[in-house]
Each structure stands twice: as C-alpha cells, then as structure tokens.
Design a protein around this motif. Structure first.
Motif, PDB file in Angstrom:
ATOM      1  N   UNK A 261       0.820  -1.319   0.051  1.00 20.57           N
ATOM      2  CA  UNK A 261       0.094  -0.070   0.006  1.00 20.57           C
ATOM      3  C   UNK A 261       0.999   1.175  -0.124  1.00 20.57           C
ATOM      4  N   UNK A 262       1.965   1.306   0.560  1.00 24.40           N
ATOM      5  CA  UNK A 262       2.864   2.479   0.794  1.00 24.40           C
ATOM      6  C   UNK A 262       3.872   2.710  -0.362  1.00 24.40           C
ATOM      7  N   UNK A 263       4.056   1.679  -1.326  1.00 30.00           N
ATOM      8  CA  UNK A 263       5.108   1.571  -2.372  1.00 30.00           C
ATOM      9  C   UNK A 263       4.963   2.620  -3.096  1.00 30.00           C
ATOM     10  N   UNK A 264       3.943   3.321  -3.631  1.00 27.17           N
ATOM     11  CA  UNK A 264       3.747   4.421  -4.449  1.00 27.17           C
ATOM     12  C   UNK A 264       3.827   5.767  -4.034  1.00 27.17           C
ATOM     13  N   UNK A 265       4.273   5.908  -2.683  1.00 32.41           N
ATOM     14  CA  UNK A 265       4.387   7.156  -2.155  1.00 32.41           C
ATOM     15  C   UNK A 265       5.657   8.010  -2.818  1.00 32.41           C
ATOM     16  N   UNK A 266       5.226   9.160  -3.186  1.00 35.27           N
ATOM     17  CA  UNK A 266       6.511   9.959  -4.148  1.00 35.27           C
ATOM     18  C   UNK A 266       7.206  10.800  -3.331  1.00 35.27           C
ATOM     19  N   UNK A 267       8.344  10.773  -3.681  1.00 40.94           N
ATOM     20  CA  UNK A 267       9.749  11.641  -3.069  1.00 40.94           C
ATOM     21  C   UNK A 267      10.508  12.417  -4.275  1.00 40.94           C
ATOM     22  N   UNK A 268      10.873  13.622  -4.011  1.00 45.09           N
ATOM     23  CA  UNK A 268      11.647  14.194  -4.770  1.00 45.09           C
ATOM     24  C   UNK A 268      12.701  15.151  -3.877  1.00 45.09           C
ATOM     25  N   UNK A 269      13.599  15.460  -4.762  1.00 46.62           N
ATOM     26  CA  UNK A 269      14.900  16.408  -3.964  1.00 46.62           C
ATOM     27  C   UNK A 269      14.303  17.872  -3.583  1.00 46.62           C
ATOM     28  N   UNK A 270      14.344  18.340  -2.262  1.00 50.32           N
ATOM     29  CA  UNK A 270      14.416  19.580  -1.833  1.00 50.32           C
ATOM     30  C   UNK A 270      15.489  20.547  -2.342  1.00 50.32           C
ATOM     31  N   UNK A 271      16.567  20.040  -2.817  1.00 52.68           N
ATOM     32  CA  UNK A 271      17.575  21.154  -3.321  1.00 52.68           C
ATOM     33  C   UNK A 271      17.823  20.614  -4.734  1.00 52.68           C
ATOM     34  N   UNK A 272      18.523  21.464  -5.547  1.00 51.40           N
ATOM     35  CA  UNK A 272      18.913  21.479  -6.765  1.00 51.40           C
ATOM     36  C   UNK A 272      19.776  19.771  -6.980  1.00 51.40           C
ATOM     37  N   UNK A 273      19.742  19.262  -7.996  1.00 49.14           N
ATOM     38  CA  UNK A 273      20.060  18.043  -8.278  1.00 49.14           C
ATOM     39  C   UNK A 273      21.835  18.068  -8.244  1.00 49.14           C
ATOM     40  N   UNK A 274      22.185  19.310  -8.834  1.00 42.41           N
ATOM     41  CA  UNK A 274      23.723  19.546  -8.567  1.00 42.41           C
ATOM     42  C   UNK A 274      24.221  19.382  -7.329  1.00 42.41           C
ATOM     43  N   UNK A 275      23.475  19.757  -6.207  1.00 46.06           N
ATOM     44  CA  UNK A 275      23.942  19.761  -4.890  1.00 46.06           C
ATOM     45  C   UNK A 275      23.614  18.010  -4.324  1.00 46.06           C
ATOM     46  N   UNK A 276      22.442  17.664  -4.589  1.00 47.46           N
ATOM     47  CA  UNK A 276      22.052  16.341  -4.073  1.00 47.46           C
ATOM     48  C   UNK A 276      23.001  15.348  -4.555  1.00 47.46           C
ATOM     49  N   UNK A 277      23.023  15.082  -5.989  1.00 45.84           N
ATOM     50  CA  UNK A 277      23.972  14.278  -6.409  1.00 45.84           C
ATOM     51  C   UNK A 277      25.210  14.810  -7.029  1.00 45.84           C
ATOM     52  N   UNK A 278      25.441  15.834  -6.723  1.00 48.14           N
ATOM     53  CA  UNK A 278      26.820  16.665  -7.139  1.00 48.14           C
ATOM     54  C   UNK A 278      27.567  16.758  -5.782  1.00 48.14           C
ATOM     55  N   UNK A 279      27.432  17.843  -5.281  1.00 45.16           N
ATOM     56  CA  UNK A 279      28.104  18.223  -4.164  1.00 45.16           C
ATOM     57  C   UNK A 279      28.233  17.367  -2.909  1.00 45.16           C
ATOM     58  N   UNK A 280      27.135  16.900  -2.826  1.00 48.44           N
ATOM     59  CA  UNK A 280      26.945  16.029  -1.516  1.00 48.44           C
ATOM     60  C   UNK A 280      27.375  14.721  -1.758  1.00 48.44           C
ATOM     61  N   UNK A 281      26.966  14.335  -2.929  1.00 50.84           N
ATOM     62  CA  UNK A 281      27.869  12.734  -3.130  1.00 50.84           C
ATOM     63  C   UNK A 281      29.189  12.865  -3.234  1.00 50.84           C
ATOM     64  N   UNK A 282      29.671  14.085  -3.965  1.00 46.97           N
ATOM     65  CA  UNK A 282      31.294  14.272  -3.910  1.00 46.97           C
ATOM     66  C   UNK A 282      31.889  14.360  -2.455  1.00 46.97           C
TER      67      UNK A 282
END
Length: 457
Positions: free
Chosen positions: A200-221
């Motif tokens: 029942x909870x599998x389809x709850x939707x999520x997204x980034x609160x910050x730019x992807x350049x920060x989420x998958x860029x700076x933070x990941x780095x």
C-alpha cells in the motif's frame, strides 16, 4: 596484501553507487567523470541566478536502492517523501480528481480514490478492477510478457482509449518514458506491481528539496571523498588498456591508472566504444536495438504564486505533470514551476520560445491565476536520450552487468536490472557491478581468477 583496485568510468548514479559499494567492500576506487561535476543525467544548470534541474526526477518509496544511496551519501534530509501517496489530477475545464491511497492494505488502498476518479465515467471506473486484478497475477520476471504491448493488453482487458489517456498513462509515461500504447507489458507489470499493487505504501512519491547539482553533485562528492574514493573530474576516458597479466590501464588525458577491474558506468554507446578498445563486444549490439526516448522540461518563473500544489498531474492538457520548484531553484519571490514532459518525441525539436509560449498558455488554462502573473523568465531543458525505449522486445537487448572480458563490468539504468530506466535501476546496476567485481577479485586473491557468469546478485 594490498587491497584490490577498481576503476569506475562514469560519475552518474550508477557509477557513484558502484564506487561507494566497492569502497565499502574494501577496494581502493578511482572514479573518472568526463564532466567537471558529478550527477550524470541527473544534473542542474544555473540561469540568471537560479538553479534548474534537467528533469523532475522523482522516486517512490519502493525504490529501496536509490533511497539507500541517498542515506549512504548523508542526504536523507535533502529529499522529501510523501507520508501517503496523493497526486491531484487537474483538467483545463476546472475539474479535479486525485490518485491517492487510504490506510487499507493493497490493493484496496486505491479503491476509494479510483472509485471517485471523476475524469472517467462510472462505467470506466468499474472496468478498472479487471486489469488491476489481472496485473497482480502477472509475474514481472516472466520473460514472455516483454513481447506483449501493454496498450494491447489493456484494450483486451476492457480499457478504453480515454481510460488509458486519463489514468494509465499518468503512471506509464513518467515511469517508462513511452506511452502505454508502445510499452512492454513486462516493464509495465514491474511498475504497477511493485509501485502500486503489491504494497500500500510503495507508490508514495519523493523528490529532491535541493538542486540535483547539490544532491547528486556536491553532497555525493563529499561522500565519495569521505569513503576514500579518488574522483577525477573533467577527464573523459576514450579507451582502456590490458596488460598480459590481466590488469587494466585506464587512461584519461596525460594520466594513466592501473586497476584490477573496471566498471563502465557511462551511456550504453560510450560503454560499448570503450569496451571495444580491449576486445569486448558487450553493449554494441544492444546499443543498436534499445533505442532512446527523450524528456523535455519547461521551467517557468512567475512574478507571483499561482498555485499551492507541490505537484499535480494533468489530463486534457499538453502538460503531463507540474511541480513547484520555487525553494529548490533559489527564487526568493514569485513561483518557479516546472512542466515535465516524458516521451517528448513531438517536442524535442521544437524551439524554446514556441514551447514556452505554448506551455505558459496551457498553465493558464489549468491555473487561471497565472493569467494575472508576469512571466519573469523561462528555460527549456532537453535530454534527447534520457532513457532507453521501453517497448516490447526490450528485455532481450538489456545487457547483464558482467561481460565476456575477465574483470570488465557494466553499470547503468539500461542494464538488465528488471526495472525500467529509472534512478532505481541505475543504483541497482551499480551495486550489482560492484558486488561482482569484488567477488571476482576476492576469488582471484584466494585461488586464482575466475570469470563470473550471469548478471544478478
């Protein structure tokens, strides 16, 4: 004995996931990325002082590998995940419905909102039961389903063209990046079973609160650095070498690095080209047959707020989904909305000015308050080869993460993960490739090298 050394080519989600998993498994890792930043196809650009993502990349609660990646890089607080699935569905005539779940167990959790789904007739709503129950009986791992068109299957199960357009495509388009009428039933079954029907909870939707350049860029780095991973940015790798003893040489510019195994986590055609430099045929045939499907996003910056909705789906409109990205863009006033267009073949070659005009008018039809707003700025982002084309027969051309070359592995959302080309698939492929590389190198250190077979973990 010194730890095994693994080279990862590609700094998108697949490459970063592979690098972190390999480092967590005890290997020394060097990651090469041709761009000056990490993130791959999930990136951001700066325009007139604001940040715009190259696509509205969302995830679901069932995307456990991607959510684990976010936890691993220490970015859990930088993403939002709905407590309970709730997607308003708007039409230009002012009518509104919702796709939302209740607290009931699956599949009853969707019964209430679909029973009240006013964009379909009562008869069409009743007819939703038959395909929903039939999908629950299908096995996503049944290879024969990949040869069947999802649209044909829906028609055979009583679904009208209107029901497909106004409901089924709201889910198929953003997840498969092709309409239901072109999609593989196998991949559609994966999406609907895992995302909506099994839990029942599998389809709850999520997204980034910050730019992807920060989420998958700076933070990941920072997470890669903390894990001891050497990251070489702005360094395209055109070829790799192989020594008589089986070690690899990854060359980038004037620098050459010796490694024990290589994970190619680049677009499929690039991986096929690099692999060919040491005699690998992996990816070449697949690249010819998988095809590509584009995504276009129209970003509109308004001088005032025109909606309180964080997201909405749309029917009877050229707009598929609209997201409020005001805070993430860095806008201090007004509102920044992104209009997401999957399977955007008809828009990919259209000029930006024409798209902005067309979609601002469409936005005004959905949100009348926008007619009083001034369009302060606009930008169009395009990914011509955002995903592979998830049509029937796709499964036969998705490669495993292993190759015929000892010590060479593949990673990418296009690999045979069982998932469509999503962030979840990318991360899963990275984990698979790292696990197989570590197992191979561990075997080699104990009793001599052994070529692994198969793709799964």
């Amino acid at each position: 004995m010194s730890p095994a050394r693994i080279g990862v080519v590609g700094g998108g989600l697949a490459g970063m996931a592979a690098a972190l998993a390999a480092a967590d498994g005890g290997a020394e890792v060097v990651l090469f990325e041709r761009r000056p930043v990490l993130g791959g196809l999930t990136a951001s650009i700066r325009h007139n002082g604001l940040s715009f993502d190259n696509g509205q990349h969302v995830f679901l609660r069932c995307c456990t590998a991607y959510r684990g990646f976010i936890d691993r890089i220490g970015a859990t607080g930088q993403v939002f995940l709905q407590d309970r699935l709730d997607v308003p569905v708007l039409a230009p005539d002012g009518s509104r419905a919702s796709i939302k779940r209740s607290g009931l167990p699956a599949p009853l959790h969707m019964a209430g909102s679909l029973g009240r789904y006013r964009h379909l007739s009562t008869r069409e709503r009743v007819r939703l039961v038959r395909p929903a129950l039939a999908l629950r009986r299908l096995d996503p791992d049944d290879a024969s389903l990949d040869g069947i068109c999802f649209g044909d299957w829906l028609a055979d199960h009583g679904q009208s063209a209107r029901a497909v357009d106004r409901l089924w495509n709201l889910i198929a388009l953003p997840t498969l990046n092709v309409p239901a009428g072109e999609a593989s039933l196998g991949l559609a079954t994966k999406v609907f079973r895992v995302g909506l029907l099994d839990r029942s909870d599998a389809g709850d939707i999520g997204w980034a609160r910050v730019p992807l350049a920060e989420l998958h860029g700076a933070i990941a780095a920072r997470a890669l650095e903390a894990a001891g991973i050497e990251t070489v940015l702005g360094s395209p790798v055109g070829a790799i070498g192989r020594s008589p003893l089986g070690a690899f040489t990854v060359g980038s510019g004037a620098r050459s690095v010796a490694v024990d195994a290589v994970i190619l986590a680049t677009p499929l055609r690039v991986s096929a080209s690099i692999g060919a430099s040491i005699g690998s045929a992996a990816g070449a045939r697949e690249a010819e047959h998988l095809g590509t499907s584009p995504i276009v996003n129209v970003h509109l910056v308004l001088d005032r707020k025109v909606t309180d909705l964080p997201l909405a789906a749309c029917v009877g409109s050229p707009i598929q989904f609209v997201f409020d990205r005001t805070v993430a863009s860095g806008a201090k006033s007004g509102q920044c909305l992104v209009l997401s267009l999957s399977a955007a073949d008809s828009y990919i070659a259209t000029g930006s000015a024409e798209l902005v005009s067309m979609f601002f008018e469409a936005l005004c039809e959905l949100f009348p308050a926008a007619r009083q707003a001034r369009l302060v700025d606009a930008i169009v982002t395009r990914e011509k080869a955002a995903t592979f084309r998830a049509v029937p027969g796709t499964g036969a051309f998705r490669p495993p993460t292993t190759t015929e070359v000892h010590g060479l592995f593949l990673a990418g959302a296009w690999c045979d993960t069982g998932w469509p080309a999503t962030m979840e698939s990318a991360v899963r492929s990275g984990h698979q490739a790292a696990s197989q590389a570590l197992a191979l190198l561990s075997d080699a250190s104990v009793g001599g090298p052994r070529q692994l077979e198969g793709a799964g973990t």
